[in-house]
Structures are given as structure tokens and as C-alpha cells.
Enzyme design. Sequence first.
Site, PDB file in Angstrom:
ATOM      1  N   THR B  12      80.448   2.451  31.306  1.00 52.04           N
ATOM      2  CA  THR B  12      79.188   1.839  30.871  1.00 52.04           C
ATOM      3  C   THR B  12      77.967   2.350  31.643  1.00 52.04           C
ATOM      4  OG1 THR B  12      79.605   0.008  32.405  1.00 52.04           O
ATOM      5  CG2 THR B  12      80.337  -0.301  30.129  1.00 52.04           C
ATOM      6  N   VAL B  15      76.069   8.118  33.237  1.00 50.63           N
ATOM      7  CA  VAL B  15      76.886   9.316  33.024  1.00 50.63           C
ATOM      8  C   VAL B  15      78.096   8.980  32.152  1.00 50.63           C
ATOM      9  CG1 VAL B  15      78.329  11.057  34.171  1.00 50.63           C
ATOM     10  CG2 VAL B  15      76.109  10.439  35.154  1.00 50.63           C
ATOM     11  N   ARG B  40      82.040  -6.812  35.955  1.00 54.70           N
ATOM     12  CA  ARG B  40      80.736  -7.098  35.363  1.00 54.70           C
ATOM     13  C   ARG B  40      80.585  -6.571  33.928  1.00 54.70           C
ATOM     14  NH1 ARG B  40      75.077  -4.792  36.959  1.00 54.70           N
ATOM     15  NH2 ARG B  40      76.334  -2.930  37.182  1.00 54.70           N
ATOM     16  N   ARG B 100      84.671  16.477  47.016  1.00 52.62           N
ATOM     17  CA  ARG B 100      84.184  17.823  46.684  1.00 52.62           C
ATOM     18  C   ARG B 100      84.483  18.876  47.736  1.00 52.62           C
ATOM     19  NH1 ARG B 100      78.288  15.949  44.704  1.00 52.62           N
ATOM     20  NH2 ARG B 100      78.891  15.076  42.687  1.00 52.62           N
ATOM     21  N   CYS B 129      74.839  17.693  40.459  1.00 50.52           N
ATOM     22  CA  CYS B 129      74.033  18.176  39.331  1.00 50.52           C
ATOM     23  C   CYS B 129      73.160  19.387  39.689  1.00 50.52           C
ATOM     24  CB  CYS B 129      73.150  17.054  38.788  1.00 50.52           C
ATOM     25  SG  CYS B 129      72.337  16.074  40.071  1.00 50.52           S
ATOM     26  N   LYS B 213      74.459  19.348  50.114  1.00 48.58           N
ATOM     27  CA  LYS B 213      75.369  19.579  48.992  1.00 48.58           C
ATOM     28  C   LYS B 213      75.079  20.932  48.352  1.00 48.58           C
ATOM     29  CE  LYS B 213      75.958  14.748  47.386  1.00 48.58           C
ATOM     30  NZ  LYS B 213      75.401  13.768  46.417  1.00 48.58           N
ATOM     31  N   ARG B 235      62.178  14.472  44.437  1.00 47.62           N
ATOM     32  CA  ARG B 235      62.232  13.634  43.238  1.00 47.62           C
ATOM     33  C   ARG B 235      60.846  13.610  42.608  1.00 47.62           C
ATOM     34  NH1 ARG B 235      67.009  12.306  41.356  1.00 47.62           N
ATOM     35  NH2 ARG B 235      67.679  11.290  43.281  1.00 47.62           N
ATOM     36  N   HIS B 242      66.479  18.298  35.563  1.00 50.72           N
ATOM     37  CA  HIS B 242      66.082  18.786  36.882  1.00 50.72           C
ATOM     38  C   HIS B 242      65.488  20.192  36.733  1.00 50.72           C
ATOM     39  CE1 HIS B 242      68.047  15.423  38.569  1.00 50.72           C
ATOM     40  NE2 HIS B 242      69.145  15.973  39.043  1.00 50.72           N
TER      41      HIS B 242
END
Lengths: 336, 336
Positions: B12, B15, B40, B100, B129, B213, B235, B242
Site C-alpha cells: 500500500t 513504491v 494498519r 545492499r 534510486c 550510497k 532535495r 530525480h
Amino acid sequence: MKRCNVAVVGATGAVGREMLNILEERDFPYDDLKLLATERSAGTIMTVKGEEYEVEVTTPESFEDVDIALFSAGSTASENLAEEVVSRGAVMIDNSSAFRMDDDVPLVVPEVNPEDIAQHEGIIANPNCSTIQMVVPLKPIYDKVGIERIVVSTYQAVSGTGKDAMDELVEQSEKILNEEEIDPEVYPEQIAFNALPHIDVFFDNDYTKEEMKMVNETQKIMNDDSIKVTATTVRIPVLIGHGESVNLELGSKLEAEEAKRLLSETEGVKVIDNPDELAYPTQIDSEEDDDVLVGRIRVDETLEAGLNLWIVANNLRKGAALNTIQIAEKLIETEF
Amino acid sequence: MKRCNVAVVGATGAVGREMLNILEERDFPYDDLKLLATERSAGTIMTVKGEEYEVEVTTPESFEDVDIALFSAGSTASENLAEEVVSRGAVMIDNSSAFRMDDDVPLVVPEVNPEDIAQHEGIIANPNCSTIQMVVPLKPIYDKVGIERIVVSTYQAVSGTGKDAMDELVEQSEKILNEEEIDPEVYPEQIAFNALPHIDVFFDNDYTKEEMKMVNETQKIMNDDSIKVTATTVRIPVLIGHGESVNLELGSKLEAEEAKRLLSETEGVKVIDNPDELAYPTQIDSEEDDDVLVGRIRVDETLEAGLNLWIVANNLRKGAALNTIQIAEKLIETEF
């Protein structure tokens, strides 16, 4: 400080209005002030230091008895009027790009190369906004360890384009939030909630004019053609304040703490850099601050001697109006 | 293609929903589909390929008879459930950062290192991403001339943070346009009409987790620890997509035209680069496009062999959900 007669050309524009604010804030020592603009704005009444002025149409005769003419009316106006200004004995301080790269025109950021003012032959140029805010914090680093190469990516506010662009961002944002159709006019594509990797015209080398200004003007202001600069300039949906992500290849190592100390001691620079408290500069911070704000100061370990910086400043003030008036102040100190 | 049983964990979320869209769009060959989430969201009815599914609470037993479990529920959920998934014989494809950098977990972008999938021991990780969209166009350049160093500055959308952040940008923008007070909750400072040079937590070296990352994941995906990467992640007030300004130091010269040709022929890449027609990719373009979009391709003359690129992609799709499902498709091809 000695007094003089000042004319502001383009007094009703975004930068022109900021010039008038700054003349008032800094209690700039003019005897007589003349506000000039095009036909369209003539007759406008503007108040400076509590006194009302009627904006007049700019003509060659406007510059009789003027000592300093502050220009922010675009390159064409500057080109057309330069000889009229200079031949009447006034000094033109020009915010346009018309004369910036001319050999006999000093290009000045007062914190960086004030000594170049003395070389003027009637015209002094104010650099491009993105260049000004970059060179102010770079100068002390350059003096300390040398700078060999700069990779800069910008995050530029729409006010750099002018008042129309600010209106377009506001109106487009409202329409998109209301799910209405938009029709871009000032920019070729949607600017609200988007980013455009395109500022000013494209040259044959596929760089934009804005990008090449950052290359050429940096070398001229720093008086060092050996500094290599590559730039990517991007417009983002911010009203006021330019951000810059700057990667430096230094002549020799500089630790982050030493860079912070050096920048903290630099006139015109404020360091906002405390990751533990999530302290870093943002464009909103620059709205009410005349300093160039620097944060995210980190050693770049991929180089023998490298440094990353995040630089923010108010593009209408330090990037334009304030720097122009600081040049005028230095000129009065040394010449009048 | 063989069929298998699939579970989507975090169905939900922003992504998760995109994963369901993509399973449908690509007609992914599942036999049984199970939608999982927290207490939830349990009970929510969601439709995939015309069939209704009730979202169930994730428990260890949820993974009985599952062949592939697609995870996008945060690092903690992935860490807590990994053993339960793997011990039941399912393969976990994880969108979080939990595994990762583990040596026995392949980190995969199907266009770049599909061969690494075969090494998995039950878990395959989906990269961050910003890393995914960068390595897709860098791979053919790396193969052709080598890449020695990458300087990247990002322009990242708020949807990378999640649905709450998208709501915050919309609400803040509305309030600012209405001149109302704002009260930032998701981000530490105002994000509307501003830029924050801060994504994820800060490390001791003053780089953010997002920046590190990009360094570590790029080296792992490219299977080359000698590639130097330095990043500044920012941001900006964009909802989806992006942008990245990427400067490359190459092993040997590559002309811009040759780079354009090479990228045009690369699977998963679309070149949008025609300065004469003001053609360049923007975040809005990425909303409806699954390719990684590349433009502003220019030789960087400050290096012996250098190149500048502007790279844009949909962070929810290629940056997350799509890449995860592409990994699953490759896995089915080779293993099932």
C-alpha cells in the site's frame, strides 16, 4: 566618505528596486539622485530615504552632472548609452553582461579584486550573479592553497530571469495545485514542480551562456586564466536565492575544519555548517541575509586535495544590486 | 516465461502501489499474488489485472509457497523477515538499503550487471534510486572508454521520501501562495520554493547516507572499486523524478556525438539532447517514461577526457518499483 551625484538606470526593475533599497539601507552618500527608466515606467513616483522621486526617461542628457551611473536595464541599454555616460565624465557601473569580458573594463567583486577598480576607463562591470556568489568564498581558499579546477552545478531562482518569471512560477504553481492547464510563456517548459537544465542561450559548444559566464568571469575576477571551470546551470522552482554545489580540486590539501575557520573569518561570508544540528544554508535563509552562505563543507577524498561546498546567496542583492553598490562605495573611497 | 507465486510486501506504500501497476502493465507471469502490509493497512482491497485482492498482515507464514517476495517496506521489515522468507525457499528482492552492501547479496540493475543475479543466496537487493538512474547510462560509457571519477550533484523529488513528503510539498506550496504560516513536519525546513542539501542521515565524515550510497553502490554494481565517486545530494520542490548533474573523468576521450550515439543505442536509455530546439530532459518528462533520460551531453574541456551529462528518471519506477520487477523477470528467465 565624499558625496556625489548618482543615477540609477532601470530603477523600476527587480534589481533596480533592490538598488534603491540598498542605497537607503547603507545610507549611501549621494548628493543628488536621479531615477531613470524607459518611457513605459516614466512618471512612476518612488521613495528613497523618505524623499519622493519621479522616474524620468533615460536620454543622453540625463547623465549631465552625474558622477556615478548604476545600470541595470539590460545589455542593449548599456551598449547604447555607455559612450554618452563616459563622455560626460560619469563612471558607469554596469550590471549587464555587455562589457564584462572587455579588456579595458574591470569586472569586480569588492571582497575579491577591489584593486581592479583603479584600472577603469569609465566603465566597471558587475559580474553575473552565480559567479559573484561562488568567487567570494573561493578567494580565501585560492589564496591559501590554490584552486586548480572547479566543477559547479547550480540551483538557480527564477528571479534571475526577472519579475515576469517570478509571476509565472507563482501562477503556474497555483494552476497545477488546482489541476488546471498551464501555458508556459517566460520559460520554454513548465518551471513549477520541475527543473530546467537551461539558463540563457545555447552556444555552439552546447554549453549555455550562463555556464560560459561562470567559466570566463571566474578567471577574470580571480586574475588567473589557469583556473579550470566546468559548469551545469539549472533553474529550479525557487523565487529568490541561488544554490551551488561546488567541487574543488585544490593546489594542496585543506582539511574541512581549516576551510570552515578560513571562511568564517572572510568578509561577506557566513558559514552555516553543523550536521549534528542539521544546519546548512538554504535559499530561504538568503532572502534576509546579505552574506554569501556556505555549508556542507567536506573533504573530497577522491582527489589528492579536494573539497565540496554548498554555496547560497540572494541573487538580487549580493548577486546584483548589492555588489554594484559595493563597487560604487569602493570607487568613492579611492577616487572621489 | 515460467509462472510463479509472488508476494508484495509494503503493497500500500508509494513504491508498493507502483509495483502493482507495473506487474499489471508488463503482464508479469505470476500464478498467485499475495499483497502484504502492516496491521494498519490490512483489509484494504486492491485491484491488479482486474482481480481484487485483500491486503493481509505480513507474518512469517505469509511466505509459505511464495517463490518471489518483492519487499518495499523499509529496512527494519526487510531485516526482520529475511530469514523467514529465505528459509521457506523464496527469493527476496529487496528495495530497502538493509542488505545492499552485504558481500553475499547481489546489488542489481538489469541493464548493467544482470549476471550478478546468479550469485544470490536467497536475497537480491535493489539499489538506491539515484544510483540506479546514474549507472544505466554510465555503463556503456564505462565499457567503451572507462570511467575514473564521477562528480555528481542531485536534484531529487520529494516522493523519494514517501507519500507524506509529497503531501507536505503540496500543502506547504498552497499555504505559501496564500501567505499562511507553514510548519514543516516531514523535512526539518521548508521544502516548497526552497532546496535542502540534505537527504537521509549525516555520517561522521559529514556526507549524508544518500551521498555515500551513490559512492558505494556505484562501485558494487559496476564491479569496480577503483571508480571514484563524490556526491552532493539535494532535495528540490519536485513531486516525481530525480535530476542529476554528472561530471565524468574518462579513461580516454569520447566526443559528444559519439556519446550520444552510444547512449541512443543503450537499452533503457533515451537521449533528449538538441540545444537548437531547446530539447533536454526534465523531471516532468520522466513521469510518463520508464527510460532513463539523458541530455546536455557535452565534452568537459577542463579534463584530458571529460564529459558532462544531465540524467533524469522517475524515482518511483526505474528508481524503485520497475527495477525490482525487472530483476524478478531476469530471475525467472534464468532460474525458474
